[in-house]
Scaffold this active site. Structure first.
Site, mmCIF file in Angstrom:
data_model
loop_
_atom_site.group_PDB
_atom_site.id
_atom_site.type_symbol
_atom_site.label_atom_id
_atom_site.label_comp_id
_atom_site.label_asym_id
_atom_site.label_seq_id
_atom_site.Cartn_x
_atom_site.Cartn_y
_atom_site.Cartn_z
ATOM 1 N N SER A 1 35.423 35.353 65.348
ATOM 2 C CA SER A 1 36.801 34.866 65.449
ATOM 3 C C SER A 1 37.120 33.937 64.289
ATOM 4 C CB SER A 1 36.978 34.091 66.762
ATOM 5 O OG SER A 1 38.207 33.375 66.763
ATOM 6 N N TYR B 1 34.163 27.348 72.955
ATOM 7 C CA TYR B 1 34.309 28.796 72.714
ATOM 8 C C TYR B 1 34.061 29.103 71.231
ATOM 9 C CZ TYR B 1 36.729 33.006 71.270
ATOM 10 O OH TYR B 1 37.042 34.206 70.657
ATOM 11 N N LYS C 1 30.966 31.271 69.105
ATOM 12 C CA LYS C 1 31.153 32.309 68.084
ATOM 13 C C LYS C 1 30.365 31.928 66.818
ATOM 14 C CE LYS C 1 33.984 35.190 70.134
ATOM 15 N NZ LYS C 1 33.524 36.536 70.507
HETATM 16 C C1 WQD Z 1 49.736 31.320 68.486
HETATM 17 C C2 WQD Z 1 50.930 30.438 68.141
HETATM 18 C C3 WQD Z 1 50.956 28.353 69.318
HETATM 19 C C4 WQD Z 1 51.643 30.119 73.288
HETATM 20 C C5 WQD Z 1 43.963 31.702 69.827
HETATM 21 C C6 WQD Z 1 42.557 31.239 69.884
HETATM 22 C C7 WQD Z 1 41.734 31.961 68.877
HETATM 23 C C8 WQD Z 1 41.923 33.467 68.984
HETATM 24 C C9 WQD Z 1 43.387 33.863 68.977
HETATM 25 C C10 WQD Z 1 40.005 34.340 70.127
HETATM 26 C C11 WQD Z 1 50.552 28.977 67.993
HETATM 27 C C12 WQD Z 1 52.158 29.216 69.704
HETATM 28 C C13 WQD Z 1 51.410 29.947 71.932
HETATM 29 C C14 WQD Z 1 52.852 29.643 73.860
HETATM 30 C C15 WQD Z 1 53.553 28.884 71.697
HETATM 31 N N1 WQD Z 1 41.300 33.949 70.151
HETATM 32 N N2 WQD Z 1 52.356 29.349 71.155
HETATM 33 N N3 WQD Z 1 53.762 29.045 73.030
HETATM 34 O O1 WQD Z 1 46.012 29.454 69.184
HETATM 35 O O2 WQD Z 1 46.473 30.870 67.110
HETATM 36 O O3 WQD Z 1 44.523 31.401 68.571
HETATM 37 O O4 WQD Z 1 44.021 33.107 70.019
HETATM 38 O O5 WQD Z 1 39.251 34.410 69.221
HETATM 39 O O6 WQD Z 1 40.384 31.655 69.124
HETATM 40 O O7 WQD Z 1 42.543 29.875 69.545
HETATM 41 O O8 WQD Z 1 46.824 31.867 69.385
HETATM 42 O O9 WQD Z 1 48.562 32.943 70.757
HETATM 43 O O10 WQD Z 1 47.545 30.774 71.584
HETATM 44 O O11 WQD Z 1 49.091 30.735 69.627
HETATM 45 O O12 WQD Z 1 54.396 28.346 70.965
HETATM 46 O O13 WQD Z 1 53.107 29.751 75.104
HETATM 47 O O14 WQD Z 1 51.869 30.500 69.198
HETATM 48 O O15 WQD Z 1 51.330 26.985 69.195
HETATM 49 O O16 WQD Z 1 51.350 28.426 66.948
HETATM 50 P P1 WQD Z 1 46.006 30.786 68.518
HETATM 51 P P2 WQD Z 1 48.001 31.596 70.441
#
Ligand code: WQD
Length: 338
Positions: free
Chosen positions: A124, A149, A153
């Site tokens: 990841s 987590y 990884k």
């Molecule tokens: C994306 C953007 C949030 C939800 C995560 C894990 C990472 C990987 C991918 C496994 C950010 C914004 C989100 C919401 C929002 N997984 N957001 N409202 O955090 O980039 O990565 O998933 O490997 O390990 O950390 O993905 O989809 O949670 O967020 O505004 O209800 O969307 O702030 O900018 P992230 P995400």
């Protein structure tokens, strides 16, 4: 090739099963269904037109896995099995380290006994830690991970790098995913989070379907063009195709490679919301909410190594990702629990 897909009933694993089958390979899914539905197997049979070799087992269970390796002569392993919720890992670190490391160590022991020398690992981008210097490139020295987590990884990458160093005829590809979204064009398989989605796209699709009232956009004061967080969203089918390319590469290239799987394009939260509404002609009510702890301004890949080494690059567009995500959600309002 004959491939063992550990955790292959999950979101990325099931899409990889389809692409392996399309590429003419034989895949066997091993999954304890802790975080996946058996219904996905029926859907995979519909998509591929043939029965899906499946063994229900805990990948950390050495006797069970020895039996799997004695029953099948594998050419390679693609290792997806593991707990994957960032927030949950903070609450349950012991379970995350136990499960996510034991699965890898058990697989390596069984591979060594069976003479299987190729492994693709589902890593990841989160292993880069809170680096502010996107585009992220594989040779960059990571900063400390920010949650258990991510540490699992990172530790699994270390385990596999050291294993390959000790056994030079082994090969491994450590695939660093950025933000996988989308679904197979059939709408039969897709992301099926349990409970309130942590990730952006499944939350959007549940708001669009009326299951959730509105989306909270976590902050609009980041150092980005529209103030909302920027990420590298990649279609899950492109991601799956990257796994096929990596597997085929490993068969003829001993050694270890760390490889980003991303598009190299950063999109903001509002880019995703607005594209989703446009391509699906549907409303997604949202409010601007406070930042989420631990979120970065901007995080996206330099994908050039995957292109140079594997001849792979992402091909699907953000429109495709939004359209395919919605088709899955609208066809399956309760995921595989319908
Ligand atoms: C994306 C953007 C949030 C939800 C995560 C894990 C990472 C990987 C991918 C496994 C950010 C914004 C989100 C919401 C929002 N997984 N957001 N409202 O955090 O980039 O990565 O998933 O490997 O390990 O950390 O993905 O989809 O949670 O967020 O505004 O209800 O969307 O702030 O900018 P992230 P995400």
């Amino acid at each position: 090739m004959k491939i063992l897909l550990s955790g292959g009933a999950g979101f990325i694993g099931s899409h990889t099963y389809v692409e392996l089958t399309k590429a003419g390979h034989e895949a066997v899914i091993v999954d304890n269904l802790y975080n996946a539905s058996e219904k996905v197997l029926e859907r995979l049979q519909v998509i591929t037109g043939k029965p899906v070799p499946f063994i229900k087992a805990d990948v950390a269970d050495r006797s069970a896995m020895r039996a799997v390796f004695s029953e099948h002569k594998f050419d390679a392993v693609i290792h997806f099995a593991g707990y994957k919720a960032v927030g949950e890992s903070v609450q349950k670190p012991i379970e995350y380290y136990r499960n996510n490391l034991d699965t890898t160590l058990t697989l390596c022991e069984c591979m060594r006994e069976a003479g299987v020398k190729c492994i693709v690992f589902s890593s990841s981008a989160t292993v880069y830690g809170p680096l502010e210097t996107s585009p992220l490139e594989e040779s960059m020295a990571p900063e400390d991970c920010t949650n258990p987590y991510a540490w699992t990884k990172s530790m699994n990458e270390r385990i596999l790098l050291d294993a390959v160093h000790a056994m030079p005829d082994w090969s491994c590809a450590l695939l660093r995913y950025f933000n996988p979204i989308g679904a197979h064009e059939s709408g039969l398989i897709g992301e099926d989070p349990v409970g309130i989605p942590n990730n952006l796209m499944p939350f959007i699709t549940q708001v669009a379907s009326g299951k959730r009232e509105k989306l909270s956009v976590f902050g609009n004061d980041y150092n980005t063009p529209d103030g909302t967080g920027v990420r590298d969203y990649i279609h899950v089918v492109d991601l799956a195709r990257g796994h096929v390319a990596a597997c085929e590469y490993l068969l003829t290239h001993p050694g270890a490679e760390i490889i980003n799987l991303g598009t190299g394009i950063g999109y903001s939260v509002l880019d995703i919301v607005n594209t989703f509404m446009r391509v699906n002609n549907i409303d997604v009510p949202y409010v601007i909410a406070p930042r989420r702890s631990g979120d970065m301004d901007s995080y996206y890949a330099d994908p050039s190594k995957a292109k140079a080494l594997l001849g792979w690059q992402a091909e699907k567009t953000l429109d495709d990702m939004c359209r395919d995500s919605w088709r899955w959600q609208s066809n399956n309002p309760n995921g595989y629990r319908d």
